[in-house]
Design an enzyme around this catalytic site. Structure first.
Site, PDB file in Angstrom:
ATOM      1  N   GLN A   1      -4.251 -18.655 -32.393  1.00 25.17           N
ATOM      2  CA  GLN A   1      -3.395 -18.088 -31.345  1.00 25.17           C
ATOM      3  C   GLN A   1      -2.266 -19.037 -30.946  1.00 25.17           C
ATOM      4  OE1 GLN A   1      -3.656 -14.823 -30.317  1.00 25.17           O
ATOM      5  NE2 GLN A   1      -1.678 -15.240 -29.357  1.00 25.17           N
TER       6      GLN A   1
ATOM      7  N   ASP B   1       1.079 -22.788 -43.668  1.00 22.50           N
ATOM      8  CA  ASP B   1       0.125 -23.888 -43.689  1.00 22.50           C
ATOM      9  C   ASP B   1       0.910 -25.119 -43.267  1.00 22.50           C
ATOM     10  OD1 ASP B   1      -2.458 -24.838 -43.923  1.00 22.50           O
ATOM     11  OD2 ASP B   1      -2.221 -25.429 -46.007  1.00 22.50           O
TER      12      ASP B   1
ATOM     13  N   ARG C   1       7.499 -26.020 -37.427  1.00 25.74           N
ATOM     14  CA  ARG C   1       7.216 -24.595 -37.587  1.00 25.74           C
ATOM     15  C   ARG C   1       8.469 -23.783 -37.266  1.00 25.74           C
ATOM     16  NH1 ARG C   1       2.715 -24.902 -35.083  1.00 25.74           N
ATOM     17  NH2 ARG C   1       1.517 -25.319 -36.968  1.00 25.74           N
TER      18      ARG C   1
ATOM     19  N   THR D   1      -2.978 -15.287 -39.743  1.00 24.60           N
ATOM     20  CA  THR D   1      -3.624 -16.415 -39.074  1.00 24.60           C
ATOM     21  C   THR D   1      -4.565 -15.906 -37.991  1.00 24.60           C
ATOM     22  OG1 THR D   1      -3.263 -18.539 -37.956  1.00 24.60           O
ATOM     23  CG2 THR D   1      -1.853 -16.730 -37.285  1.00 24.60           C
TER      24      THR D   1
ATOM     25  N   TYR E   1      -2.747 -32.410 -33.554  1.00 23.96           N
ATOM     26  CA  TYR E   1      -2.367 -33.818 -33.436  1.00 23.96           C
ATOM     27  C   TYR E   1      -1.256 -34.048 -32.405  1.00 23.96           C
ATOM     28  CZ  TYR E   1      -5.053 -34.315 -37.740  1.00 23.96           C
ATOM     29  OH  TYR E   1      -6.056 -34.301 -38.671  1.00 23.96           O
ATOM     30  N   ASP E   2      -0.899 -33.022 -31.636  1.00 18.37           N
ATOM     31  CA  ASP E   2       0.208 -33.139 -30.677  1.00 18.37           C
ATOM     32  C   ASP E   2       0.091 -34.340 -29.735  1.00 18.37           C
ATOM     33  OD1 ASP E   2       1.303 -30.919 -31.841  1.00 18.37           O
ATOM     34  OD2 ASP E   2       1.066 -29.589 -30.119  1.00 18.37           O
TER      35      ASP E   2
ATOM     36  N   LYS F   1       9.006 -28.523 -27.110  1.00 21.26           N
ATOM     37  CA  LYS F   1       8.490 -28.818 -28.449  1.00 21.26           C
ATOM     38  C   LYS F   1       9.270 -28.059 -29.521  1.00 21.26           C
ATOM     39  CE  LYS F   1       4.299 -28.396 -31.276  1.00 21.26           C
ATOM     40  NZ  LYS F   1       2.898 -27.977 -31.316  1.00 21.26           N
TER      41      LYS F   1
END
Length: 192
Positions: free
Chosen positions: A11, A69, A178, A8, A151-152, A172
């Site tokens: 960051q 993804d 994730r 990726t 979209y957080d 979070k």
């Protein structure tokens, strides 16, 4: 300590995954491994895009690597933006434009159910393994908070009254899709 290349250039994702992994694994980013490419995501599923990214890096380096993804899937929009989450409002990948488009499309919807879904593709010793993490929640009527990314500011995970953007990274991670996928990856690696 095992070293894995994380395929990726984002960051924010690297920071989240390093927080989950702690010191158990040495995560090397594309940049840190001297790879300067933007891997295409041409497929119609998160699984295929994750596989594409890990396969490209594995072919380039021959080393163990993983990619992920993630998509936001909104029930009232038949799963959109889904695989197109990063480019929902166009190729510019603008978080603000993506949120604007989502809120506009959701204006008349009373059903606000959504979920974040992450797929991780690990290539270890030339074999691929897939892991999935899901975080159910709802879409807010307006932005709230300034932390996080994507979209957080408009996503409240089930079990909370705050958006991801109103939480610290540690808060979070309690809900994170994730993290859930990473925990499956870690459990798998611990048994290898």
């Amino acid at each position: 300590m095992d070293t894995l290349i994380f395929a990726t250039n984002n960051q924010h994702k690297v920071d989240e995954i390093r927080l989950v992994l702690g010191s158990r694994f040495n995560i090397i980013t594309l940049k840190e491994s001297g790879i300067d490419i933007d891997i295409p995501e041409p497929h119609d599923t998160l699984e295929a895009n994750a596989t594409e990214k890990s396969s490209v890096i594995h072919k380039l380096t021959g080393k163990n690597c993983f990619s992920e993804d993630t998509g936001l899937e909104v029930a009232a929009l038949n799963g959109a933006p889904g695989v197109k989450s990063a480019r929902y409002a166009g190729e510019s990948r603008s978080f603000d434009a993506n949120i604007d488009k989502l809120l506009k499309e959701m204006e008349q919807n009373s059903s606000r159910e959504a979920r974040f879904r992450t797929i991780i593709s690990l290539i270890l010793n030339n074999k691929e393994f897939i892991f999935e993490g899901i975080c159910p929640g709802t879409i807010t009527m307006e932005r709230k908070g300034s932390n996080g990314f994507g979209y957080d500011p408009v996503f409240i995970p089930d079990g909370s009254t705050r958006t991801f953007a109103e939480m610290t990274m540690e808060e979070k991670s309690v809900f994170s899709h994730r993290k859930k996928a990473m925990e499956k990856l870690i459990a798998f690696l611990s048994d290898v």
